[in-house]
Every structure is written in C-alpha cells, then in structure tokens.
Design an enzyme around this catalytic site. Structure first.
Site, PDB file in Angstrom:
ATOM      1  N   HIS A 197       0.849  -1.191   0.000  1.00  0.00           N
ATOM      2  CA  HIS A 197       0.000   0.000   0.000  1.00  0.00           C
ATOM      3  C   HIS A 197       0.880   1.234   0.000  1.00  0.00           C
ATOM      4  O   HIS A 197       1.941   1.238   0.616  1.00  0.00           O
ATOM      5  CB  HIS A 197      -0.920   0.009   1.235  1.00  0.00           C
ATOM      6  CG  HIS A 197      -2.117   0.866   1.058  1.00  0.00           C
ATOM      7  ND1 HIS A 197      -2.091   2.210   1.302  1.00  0.00           N
ATOM      8  CD2 HIS A 197      -3.357   0.566   0.620  1.00  0.00           C
ATOM      9  CE1 HIS A 197      -3.277   2.702   1.031  1.00  0.00           C
ATOM     10  NE2 HIS A 197      -4.069   1.739   0.613  1.00  0.00           N
ATOM     11  N   ASP A 217      -7.800  -5.543   0.077  1.00  0.00           N
ATOM     12  CA  ASP A 217      -8.230  -6.463  -0.970  1.00  0.00           C
ATOM     13  C   ASP A 217      -7.762  -7.893  -0.756  1.00  0.00           C
ATOM     14  O   ASP A 217      -8.189  -8.800  -1.473  1.00  0.00           O
ATOM     15  CB  ASP A 217      -7.713  -5.973  -2.331  1.00  0.00           C
ATOM     16  CG  ASP A 217      -8.465  -4.759  -2.786  1.00  0.00           C
ATOM     17  OD1 ASP A 217      -9.687  -4.739  -2.604  1.00  0.00           O
ATOM     18  OD2 ASP A 217      -7.831  -3.819  -3.296  1.00  0.00           O
TER      19      ASP A 217
HETATM   20  C1  LIG Z   1      -0.811  -0.943  -3.807  1.00  0.00           C
HETATM   21  C2  LIG Z   1       0.388  -0.623  -4.689  1.00  0.00           C
HETATM   22  C3  LIG Z   1      -0.153  -0.263  -6.084  1.00  0.00           C
HETATM   23  C4  LIG Z   1       1.163   0.553  -4.081  1.00  0.00           C
HETATM   24  O1  LIG Z   1       2.017   0.993  -5.062  1.00  0.00           O
HETATM   25  P1  LIG Z   1       3.266   1.972  -4.817  1.00  0.00           P
HETATM   26  O2  LIG Z   1       3.115   2.715  -3.557  1.00  0.00           O
HETATM   27  O3  LIG Z   1       3.413   2.732  -6.088  1.00  0.00           O
HETATM   28  O4  LIG Z   1       4.444   0.975  -4.609  1.00  0.00           O
HETATM   29  P2  LIG Z   1       5.288   0.303  -5.757  1.00  0.00           P
HETATM   30  O5  LIG Z   1       4.436  -0.462  -6.688  1.00  0.00           O
HETATM   31  O6  LIG Z   1       6.193   1.359  -6.348  1.00  0.00           O
HETATM   32  O7  LIG Z   1       6.154  -0.682  -4.890  1.00  0.00           O
HETATM   33  C5  LIG Z   1       7.319  -0.336  -4.170  1.00  0.00           C
HETATM   34  C6  LIG Z   1       8.221  -1.547  -4.131  1.00  0.00           C
HETATM   35  O8  LIG Z   1       7.528  -2.609  -3.438  1.00  0.00           O
HETATM   36  C7  LIG Z   1       7.292  -3.707  -4.320  1.00  0.00           C
HETATM   37  N1  LIG Z   1       5.924  -4.155  -4.111  1.00  0.00           N
HETATM   38  C8  LIG Z   1       4.847  -3.391  -3.837  1.00  0.00           C
HETATM   39  N2  LIG Z   1       3.768  -4.142  -3.712  1.00  0.00           N
HETATM   40  C9  LIG Z   1       4.169  -5.401  -3.900  1.00  0.00           C
HETATM   41  C10 LIG Z   1       3.487  -6.638  -3.904  1.00  0.00           C
HETATM   42  N3  LIG Z   1       2.173  -6.714  -3.695  1.00  0.00           N
HETATM   43  N4  LIG Z   1       4.185  -7.763  -4.135  1.00  0.00           N
HETATM   44  C11 LIG Z   1       5.532  -7.699  -4.362  1.00  0.00           C
HETATM   45  N5  LIG Z   1       6.223  -6.558  -4.372  1.00  0.00           N
HETATM   46  C12 LIG Z   1       5.534  -5.424  -4.151  1.00  0.00           C
HETATM   47  C13 LIG Z   1       7.458  -3.144  -5.724  1.00  0.00           C
HETATM   48  O9  LIG Z   1       7.801  -4.166  -6.626  1.00  0.00           O
HETATM   49  C14 LIG Z   1       8.529  -2.111  -5.519  1.00  0.00           C
HETATM   50  O10 LIG Z   1       9.756  -2.788  -5.439  1.00  0.00           O
HETATM   51  P3  LIG Z   1      11.099  -2.104  -6.021  1.00  0.00           P
HETATM   52  O11 LIG Z   1      11.272  -0.843  -5.205  1.00  0.00           O
HETATM   53  O12 LIG Z   1      12.142  -3.138  -5.761  1.00  0.00           O
HETATM   54  O13 LIG Z   1      10.827  -1.841  -7.461  1.00  0.00           O
HETATM   55  C15 LIG Z   1       1.340  -1.835  -4.793  1.00  0.00           C
HETATM   56  O14 LIG Z   1       1.733  -2.228  -3.494  1.00  0.00           O
HETATM   57  C16 LIG Z   1       0.700  -2.995  -5.526  1.00  0.00           C
HETATM   58  O15 LIG Z   1       0.762  -3.048  -6.761  1.00  0.00           O
HETATM   59  N6  LIG Z   1       0.080  -3.953  -4.785  1.00  0.00           N
HETATM   60  C17 LIG Z   1      -0.615  -5.018  -5.421  1.00  0.00           C
HETATM   61  C18 LIG Z   1      -1.960  -4.530  -5.939  1.00  0.00           C
HETATM   62  C19 LIG Z   1      -2.954  -4.273  -4.836  1.00  0.00           C
HETATM   63  O16 LIG Z   1      -3.114  -5.084  -3.951  1.00  0.00           O
HETATM   64  N7  LIG Z   1      -3.676  -3.137  -4.933  1.00  0.00           N
HETATM   65  C20 LIG Z   1      -4.720  -2.786  -3.986  1.00  0.00           C
HETATM   66  C21 LIG Z   1      -4.366  -1.562  -3.186  1.00  0.00           C
HETATM   67  S1  LIG Z   1      -5.554  -1.283  -1.913  1.00  0.00           S
END
Ligand SMILES: CC(C)(COP(=O)(O)OP(=O)(O)OC[C@H]1O[C@@H](n2cnc3c(N)ncnc32)[C@H](O)[C@@H]1OP(=O)(O)O)[C@@H](O)C(=O)NCCC(=O)NCCS
Length: 381
Positions: A261, A317
C-alpha cells in the site's frame, strides 16, 4: 517560479485539505471523521456511515430514521435505467456499465437545483442508493432473471444480497455485507477519490465526477486487486502448493496481489476486520481453502519482504474477494461492490471540494525535444 519538485505517482505530495478521513500509515489506523474503522464496522450500519461522511457527525436516532428512509426510497430504478442495463453489450464489463449508468442516472434525479445542471445530491442520495441496485440488477439480468424491486426493510448490504439472491440473507451474512461496505466507504486521496475531486474542481456535476472515479477504480492496481487475489488463489489451487508458489513469485519478482500500500507501512486495519469476517464465514460454511491459503501466503511472504526491508503487508483487498466468494458473489462483482461502497466517500469529497474550490492544474517536467525547424511533408524521411 523556483524549481518544482517532481514525485512520481504524486507520492508525498499534499494535494488538498480534508476533514473526512485520517490514515495513520505507520500505526495501521484508519478513521472516518475521527471514528475508528474498527468501531464503525462493528457498531454502525453503512447508511449511518454515509450520513457521517456527508454531514461530519453520527446521526441521532430521529435524524437517522429520516435519513435511512430517504436513502431506501431512492433505491428503486427507473424502468429506462433497467432498460439501459438490459441493452448493455454482452461483452461489456460491469465497471464499464456502472460508469455509463452513472452519467445516465443524472437524467433521472428528482430534485435538481433550479436553473442548474447541478443536483442536490446531499439531499437526494440518489446516486449512492442507486449504484447498489444497478450492480445487483446487472447480475440478475445477466443470469436471465428479472429486475427485482429493492426491499425497504433491509440494510444497504442485506438488500444488496437479497437482490442478488432473490431471498433474504441470514442476519449474519447481511451484517457482514453491510460492514464490508463500511470498510470500503472512504480512504482519503486515493486514485479514484482524487479523480472525483479533480473533475468536481472543474464544477462538473457529481454524476460525472463519480463516473470518472469509477473509471479510476476499475484498474487492477486499485479496485480490481481483489479479483486478482482471487485469480492467484485459483492458480495456486490448494494450501500444499503455496510454498512452491511463493518461492517462485519471489524468484520472478512477481507482485503478490492484495499486498502493499502507498500509505500503510504495516497491515491495513481493514484487512484485519476482513480476515475476521473470512474466519467467521469459513467456520459457518466449512469452506476453509481460501483462508488457509491466504494465511500461509502471508506467513511466508511477510518475512521475505521484511528481509528486503520492504514494508509490504495485506491490504483491504487481500481477504475481501474470499469473503465475497463465501457470500456466493461472483468475481466480476468484486470491483462493482467497491464502487457501491466508495461512492459515499466520493460524494463527501466532491461536496468538500466544492466548498473551497480551486481547479486542479498541476505542472509536469517536459522531456520532449527542444524547438526545431518544421519539415514540410516532402522533406520528411
Ligand atoms: C498498492 C500498490 C499499487 C502501491 O504501489 P506503490 O506505492 O506505487 O508501490 P510500488 O508499486 O512502487 O512498490 C514499491 C516496491 O515494493 C514492491 N511491491 C509493492 N507491492 C508489492 C506486492 N504486492 N508484491 C511484491 N512486491 C511489491 C514493488 O515491486 C517495488 O519494489 P522495487 O522498489 O524493488 O521496485 C502496490 O503495493 C501494488 O501493486 N500492490 C498489489 C496490488 C494491490 O493489492 N492493490 C490494492 C491496493 S488497496
């Protein structure tokens, strides 16, 4: 103007002031208008929470009865709205339908402010009430059933289940469905709410602002994540396959859906409540597969993330799709249910945006070419 800082995904950028929701990302706490999500989800109905979000305080019994009556009497759909749902192309996705119907609904609002395209949305509660009926009616028509009149004597959540099933849910199921709506009702300046505020800031209508927000919620990084969690569980198949699957996911640097998140640096407080609902429904139905798999993924993935210094834990979720699954709700309705709940928060934010409005207009860092001579078509290669 001095040099402006750029933050990808607007991380850490303060884009407005709001008195609706407070998130403590480090402590894993969430409050609507100062009340904790744990208390609201166990003590208040969704209708009460809608009142709280729109008016800033919990209603007295007298006020609530009138409010709830108003919300319930706005549930039934105009026959032309039912017709629109019926006519929606078979290949269309339910979130696309919700988005289209939302703009269409504005033509059926009863109390428009005179000489204005603006509706008196805080009074009519029209969109909030109708969205649940639209989602349930979509399901019914898709399954060859007819439009079913909503029930006036049921809570928002119980009525939604009633409309899907054609029979009244038992009180525990009705209560869990209603509490799921409470948990999803509001969450600060997330992507869809921010979208609603941006559109509202142009002085567009609340229907168009909400339609835009539904579009933002549609994406798999936002409201579509619980469907992806469900797919993940289906792919894994059984608890004995979890360990190998998690190992491979980390080797291949795959995202584990339902985890992580932008704000929470610990377990999302909503996921804890959702987990309790999943436990209760698993015990009631004797269906434990999803719960067992999710617990095992969490147990294996958490230390792996921690060893990489990543604060990635279950979000709302992670468990919600499995809760809906045990309520016999199909996967394609997971994201629509999120919209049915979050519309309360969107509306509160739209109203707040209008109070101290200034149109949103951020800047960007230009990365294109510098000025260059124009080439006539014959001279281009
Ligand atoms: C929620 C979310 C979009 C937040 O995104 P964000 O703040 O932009 O964070 P990022 O996607 O840039 O992730 C930061 C780091 O954590 C990792 N990461 C984040 N969520 C992850 C997950 N669910 N599984 C594995 N790695 C994850 C990313 O790969 C990234 O790694 P890096 O720095 O080595 O590249 C992201 O955690 C995600 O895609 N989660 C899965 C989808 C989800 O459950 N969404 C519902 C949100 S309520």
């Amino acid at each position: 103007m001095g040099e402006m800082a750029y933050a990808k995904g607007l991380e850490g950028v303060v884009a407005g002031e709001s008195s609706i929701c407070r998130i403590d990302g480090e402590g894993g706490r969430l409050f609507y208008r100062g009340y904790s999500i744990e208390e609201l989800s166990s003590e208040s109905s969704f209708e009460e929470v809608v009142y709280l979000l729109l008016y800033g305080k919990l209603p007295t019994r007298y006020v609530f009865d009138e409010f709830s009556q108003r919300m319930r009497s706005a549930r039934a759909l105009h026959p032309k709205v039912v017709q629109m749902i019926r006519n929606f192309p078979e290949g269309g996705k339910p979130m696309e339908l919700l988005q289209s119907v939302m703009a269409y609904l504005s033509g059926y609002v009863e109390h428009r402010i005179e000489h204005s395209s603006e509706c008196n949305c805080r009074q009519t509660l029209h969109q909030v009430s109708q969205l649940a009926t639209v989602a349930a009616t979509y399901y019914r028509l898709k399954n060859g059933q007819d439009y079913l009149e909503p029930r006036m004597d049921l809570s928002h959540g119980a009525n939604f289940l009633y409309m899907l099933r054609g029979r009244e849910p038992d009180p525990d199921e009705g209560r869990i469905m209603d509490a799921c709506l409470v948990l999803h009702a509001e969450h600060g300046f997330n992507a869809s709410t921010f979208t609603a505020r941006v559109v509202a800031s142009t002085l567009s209508t609340c229907y168009c602002s909400i339609a835009a927000a539904i579009g933002a919620l549609y994406g798999s990084l936002h409201g579509g994540a619980n469907e992806k969690v469900f797919d993940m569980l289906e792919r894994i198949g059984s608890v004995d396959k979890v360990e190998a699957w998690v190992g491979k996911a980390f080797e291949e640097a795959q995202k584990i859906m339902g985890m992580g998140h932008r704000i929470y640096r610990t377990k999302d407080p909503r996921s804890k409540v959702m987990e309790d609902f999943l436990k209760a429904l698993s015990a009631k139905t004797g269906r434990h597969e999803h719960l067992d798999m999710l617990k095992k993924i969490e147990q294996l993935a958490t230390p792996k993330f921690e060893s990489k210094d990543k604060k990635i834990y279950p979000n709302v979720d992670y468990y919600s799709g499995s809760v809906y699954h045990l309520l016999d709700i199909p996967k394609y309705l997971f994201a629509p249910i999120f919209a049915v709940a979050r519309i309360a928060g969107w509306l509160a934010h739209i109203l707040e945006q209008r109070e101290g409005n200034r149109i949103f207009r951020p800047d960007s860092v230009y990365t294109g070419p510098g000025e260059r001579p124009y080439e006539r078509m014959e001279a281009r290669t």
